[in-house]
Design an enzyme around this catalytic site. Structure first.
Site, PDB file in Angstrom:
ATOM      1  CB  THR A 193       1.608  -7.277   0.316  1.00 48.57           C
ATOM      2  OG1 THR A 193       1.340  -7.571   1.683  1.00 48.57           O
ATOM      3  CG2 THR A 193       0.283  -7.164  -0.408  1.00 48.57           C
ATOM      4  CB  VAL A 194       3.158 -12.197   2.763  1.00 52.82           C
ATOM      5  CG1 VAL A 194       4.433 -12.626   2.032  1.00 52.82           C
ATOM      6  CG2 VAL A 194       3.480 -11.279   3.935  1.00 52.82           C
ATOM      7  CG  ASP A 195       0.549  -8.430   5.358  1.00 49.16           C
ATOM      8  OD1 ASP A 195       0.746  -9.492   5.982  1.00 49.16           O
ATOM      9  OD2 ASP A 195       1.200  -7.396   5.569  1.00 49.16           O
ATOM     10  CG  ASN A 225      -1.579  -1.241   1.542  1.00 51.03           C
ATOM     11  OD1 ASN A 225      -0.926  -2.175   1.991  1.00 51.03           O
ATOM     12  ND2 ASN A 225      -2.873  -1.309   1.280  1.00 51.03           N
ATOM     13  CG  LEU A 227      11.314 -20.342   9.260  1.00 51.51           C
ATOM     14  CD1 LEU A 227      11.279 -21.750   9.846  1.00 51.51           C
ATOM     15  CD2 LEU A 227      12.717 -19.983   8.815  1.00 51.51           C
ATOM     16  CD  GLN A 228       4.413 -16.610   8.309  1.00 54.03           C
ATOM     17  OE1 GLN A 228       3.200 -16.662   8.164  1.00 54.03           O
ATOM     18  NE2 GLN A 228       4.976 -16.413   9.493  1.00 54.03           N
ATOM     19  N   GLY A 244       0.398 -11.589   9.725  1.00 49.09           N
ATOM     20  CA  GLY A 244      -0.852 -10.915   9.394  1.00 49.09           C
ATOM     21  C   GLY A 244      -1.311 -10.055  10.554  1.00 49.09           C
TER      22      GLY A 244
END
Lengths: 420, 420
Positions: A142-144, A114, A298-299, A191
Site C-alpha cells: 500500500t502506498v498509504d 488492510n 503519476l505518484q 493519503g
C-alpha cells in the site's frame, strides 16, 4: 497429490512495485516446483478467482516474470472488491474454496492492504471449516503505509521518493521565477486518512528556508488564519512558498478541504482537488500568483524513480510469503522489521493476519513539528532509508521497457457461472 | 582593453536543462579567458542588468558550474519581464547599455524564448546606435518548442520525455484497475499555444489500443460530442481511456476549455485546470469513474528523467553562443539542425535573431491524425529522437544532488538606482 497449485491475486490500488512482489512469489514458486506445480494469478484480482478467470503463469517466460520486477501497475489486474463478513456473504467464500478445490490450489497469496488481509484471514478460517484447508498468506502492499506491525509497506517508499524528488525539483523552479512570477506553489499528494505521503515531501529540504515550507497533514486540523499567516511569512522571508497538501487535509470538524469546492471560469463547481482550494485561498487573501500540481496516479506509478529499498522489500515479501507457505504457515503476513536506522538494515519476520486486518497505522504526532507544518527529526530518521537507492528500469528509444503478460487463461473446471 | 566581460541572463519559464546552457556558456568562457574575463549573470534575469544586480560567476568553483548541467530550475533566477519597443521604453535600453559599459561587458547572452530573442535583437541594434556595440547572442530555451528555424528547442525534449514516461506509467495503473475502479484518466500538460508537449504523450503508446487514447491539442477545435463518443468507444473497446489534454485546448470560437481569467506579466491569459473540466464532462455524460492529474511545474523541472539528447543540446547551444560571440557574430542564435532521423544526428548552425523574434512555430497539421485525437508517424519520427537517452543526476540519500550558487554580487559601479 502432494504438489499443489498456488493462487496469487493483486488487490486494491496498485503501486510502482506490486509487480515486484508478484515476481518474488512466482520466481520463488518456480524454485520449488517439487512443491508448487503452478501459480495461477487472478485476472483482476479476487474477481478472477470468483469467476474462475485465472491466468496460467507457467505460460509466461522467465524473462517476463523477471521484468515484472521493474514494471509498474498491476500486471494481472487488480480489483477494488471487498468480500464482506462470512455470515453475510457465505456464498462468495464457498465459491472461492470450490474454485481452489477444483484447481488443486493449496496456497492463497493475497497482495494488498488492510481489507485484503482481512479477506485472506477469513479465507483461511472458512477453508478449514469447509474441510479444504488452504495456506493463506498476506503480502503487504500500500502506498498509504498504514498497515500495522510492519515497519513500512512496500509501495510507500517509491511514492515517498517520487514526492520528495518532485518537491525538490519544483521548488527550484518556483524559486527561480518568484521575483516576477509565481510565488506560491501547491502540490497535492495522496493519503486520505494518514499523512505518510505528505510527510515524505519533507525530505526534499533539510535547511531552514528550504522547501517545502508548509505541509498540510490530515492529522492536523486545518486552520485558515494560521495557514495564511505562515504563507505570508514564507513569501516575505524566502521570496516564495511551497505547500504540499494531502488530499485528506481537513478542518477541525472533519470536513475535507476538497469538499469546499471551487468554481471554474464558467461557474461550474469543480470536483475534487484540494490543491486549487488551497491555491485560491492564497490568491484571494494574499494576492500572490500561484501554480498548483496534482500528482494523482503519476505518484504511485512512477516506477522510473522507484526506491531501490522499496523494490527489494516488495520482492522480499513476495518471496517470504512463498517460503512461509511451504513451511506450513497460514494466516500470516511477512512484515518488515527495521534492525537499524544508520546504516539502514531490515529483515523479514511474520505477523498474524488477525493482528493486521482492518487496522490503520497513523502518522505519529511526534513525526509532525509542533506548529503542525513540517516533519521532525524522528520522521526523517524513519523516512530517509525508505527512499534510498535508485532502481532504474531498462529503456528503449527513450522510454522504459515495461512488460505485458500473455495472460493465457487456465481452463475452467467448474460448470457454474458466478456473478460478482 | 581587448578582454571584455560577458553578461548572461535566464529569461521566462525555466526548464530542466536551462542551467545546462548556463554551464555551456560559463565553461566555454572559462576556456577563453584570454578573451572573456568574467561572466556576470543577471540575478533574476534581465532585471539583474537593469538594477545592476549581477552575480560574479568567477567566484563559483568549477564543480558548481559543472553541477549546473544536472540541476533544474534557473540557478541565477529568471524573470518574466519583457522590454517593450525601443521608442516606448528607450530608458530601459539605455540603462542596459550604461550598465554594460560600466562593467566592460562586450557580450550579451540571453537564454530564453521568443520574447527574449526580440529583446536580444533590440539590444544589439541600440548598442550600436549608442556607440557601444555589444555582441548579442540568443540562446534558445523553451519547453514549448515553438521557436522557428531551430529543429527543436532545448527544454522541450526533457518535458516530452517526462510526459511520455508518465503517460505510459499512469496508463498501466489505470488499465490494471479499470475492471472495478477508474476507467478514465485525464492528464493535463503545458502548451498554451502549440500542442508539442501534448503530442509527446503520443510516444507512450505504439500499438492500436495503447494509451494515450485521446490527445486534445490546442490546434484542433474541441468538439464535445465527438470527444465523448470517442471516450465511450475506448472504454467499451479497451476497458479504459487515457486522455492527455493541453492547457491550451479550446473550442472552435477560440475560447479555452478552462479560462482562468487571470493574466501574466506579458498579458497572456493564464490557464490552468482544464483536466477537471474534461473529467467532469466525462462523468456527467458517461458516468465513468475518473481521476485526473495536473503535471504543472513537475513536468518542466523533472531533471531526474531528463532526455540525454536534450541535456547535450542545451549545453551545446550555450557553448556555441560563446563561440559565435568570440568569432565576432552578433544578433544571432545557435539553432539545432537535424541531419538525420535514423540514426538521429544533429549539428549546431546559426540563425539571425530578426528571423526568430516573436515568431511561433506551431505543431504542423500533418503531425496530428485525421481524427484529431492522436499523432502521426511523421510526428513520431520527429519526436522520438528528442527523448532519447537518460542522463541521471547524482544522488545522495535517495535524493538528487542539485547545486546552489554562492551568488557573490559584482560591486556596483553606477551611482544611480533604476526602478523596474
Amino acid at each position: 497429490m502432494s504438489r499443489k497449485n498456488a493462487f496469487y491475486a493483486q488487490s486494491g490500488g496498485v503501486t510502482a512495485v506490486i509487480n515486484a512482489s508478484a515476481c518474488g512469489v512466482i520466481e520463488t514458486a518456480r524454485e520449488n516446483r517439487d512443491k508448487i506445480a503452478n501459480v495461477y494469478a487472478g485476472r483482476n484480482g479476487i474477481i478472477g478467482a470468483l469467476t474462475e478467470d485465472m491466468i496460467d503463469t507457467n505460460r509466461e517466460p522467465a524473462r517476463t516474470i523477471a521484468a515484472l520486477r521493474h514494471t509498474p501497475g498491476g500486471a494481472f489486474g487488480s480489483a477494488r472488491y471487498k468480500l464482506k463478513g462470512i455470515e453475510e456473504n457465505r456464498a462468495e467464500y464457498e465459491r472461492l474454496i470450490d474454485v481452489f478445490r477444483a484447481h488443486n490450489i493449496g496456497y492463497f497469496f493475497y497482495n494488498g492492504g488492510n481489507d485484503s488481509m482481512d479477506t485472506a484471514h477469513k479465507v483461511s478460517l472458512i477453508s478449514k471449516r469447509m474441510g479444504y484447508p488452504v495456506n493463506c498468506l498476506g503480502i503487504p502492499k500500500t502506498v498509504d503505509n498504514d498497515l500495522p506491525i510492519t515497519d513500512n509497506c512496500p509501495g510507500f517508499g517509491s511514492v515517498a521518493k517520487y514526492i520528495a524528488v518532485s518537491t525538490r525539483e519544483a521548488a527550484l523552479d518556483v524559486l527561480s521565477m518568484a521575483k516576477t512570477s509565481t510565488k506560491v506553489f501547491v502540490m497535492e499528494v495522496m493519503g486520505r486518512h494518514a499523512g505518510w505521503i505528505a510527510a515524505a515531501a519533507g525530505l526534499a529540504g533539510s535547511e531552514p528556508g528550504d522547501a517545502p515550507h508548509i505541509i498540510l497533514f490530515p492529522e492536523i486540523p486545518f486552520e485558515r488564519a494560521a495557514f495564511l499567516k505562515r504563507v505570508k511569512q514564507c513569501v516575505e522571508q524566502y521570496g516564495y512558498c511551497v505547500i504540499v497538501v494531502s488530499e485528506g487535509a481537513r478542518y477541525a470538524d472533519g470536513k475535507f478541504l476538497a469538499e469546499a469546492g471551487t468554481r471554474d471560469a464558467f461557474g461550474h463547481a469543480q470536483l475534487g482537488g484540494v490543491a486549487p482550494v488551497v491555491a485560491n485561498m492564497v490568491r484571494d487573501e494574499l494576492g500572490y500568483k500561484f501554480h498548483y500540481a496534482i500528482a494523482d496516479y503519476l505518484q504511485r506509478s512512477a516506477r522510473h524513480i522507484a526506491s531501490a529499498v522499496d523494490v527489494d522489500q516488495a520482492y522480499a515479501v513476495g518471496k517470504a510469503a512463498v517460503k512461509f507457505a511451504l513451511a506450513g504457515k497460514t494466516a500470516v503476513m511477512p512484515v518488515i522489521k527495521r534492525v537499524s536506522d544508520k546504516p539502514y538494515r531490515w529483515r523479514i519476520e511474520e505477523a498474524p493476519l488477525a493482528k493486521i486486518a482492518n487496522k490503520e497505522k497513523m502518522l505519529p504526532r511526534r513525526y509532525i513539528s509542533r506548529d503542525g507544518f513540517s516533519i521532525t527529526e524522528a520522521a526523517r530518521r524513519y523516512l530517509q532509508p525508505l527512499i534510498k537507492g535508485e532502481n532504474y528500469p531498462p529503456y528503449l528509444n527513450g522510454l522504459p521497457k515495461y512488460v505485458s503478460i500473455k495472460g493465457v487463461p487456465v481452463a475452467k473446471r467448474l460448470n457454474t457461472d458466478f456473478v460478482v
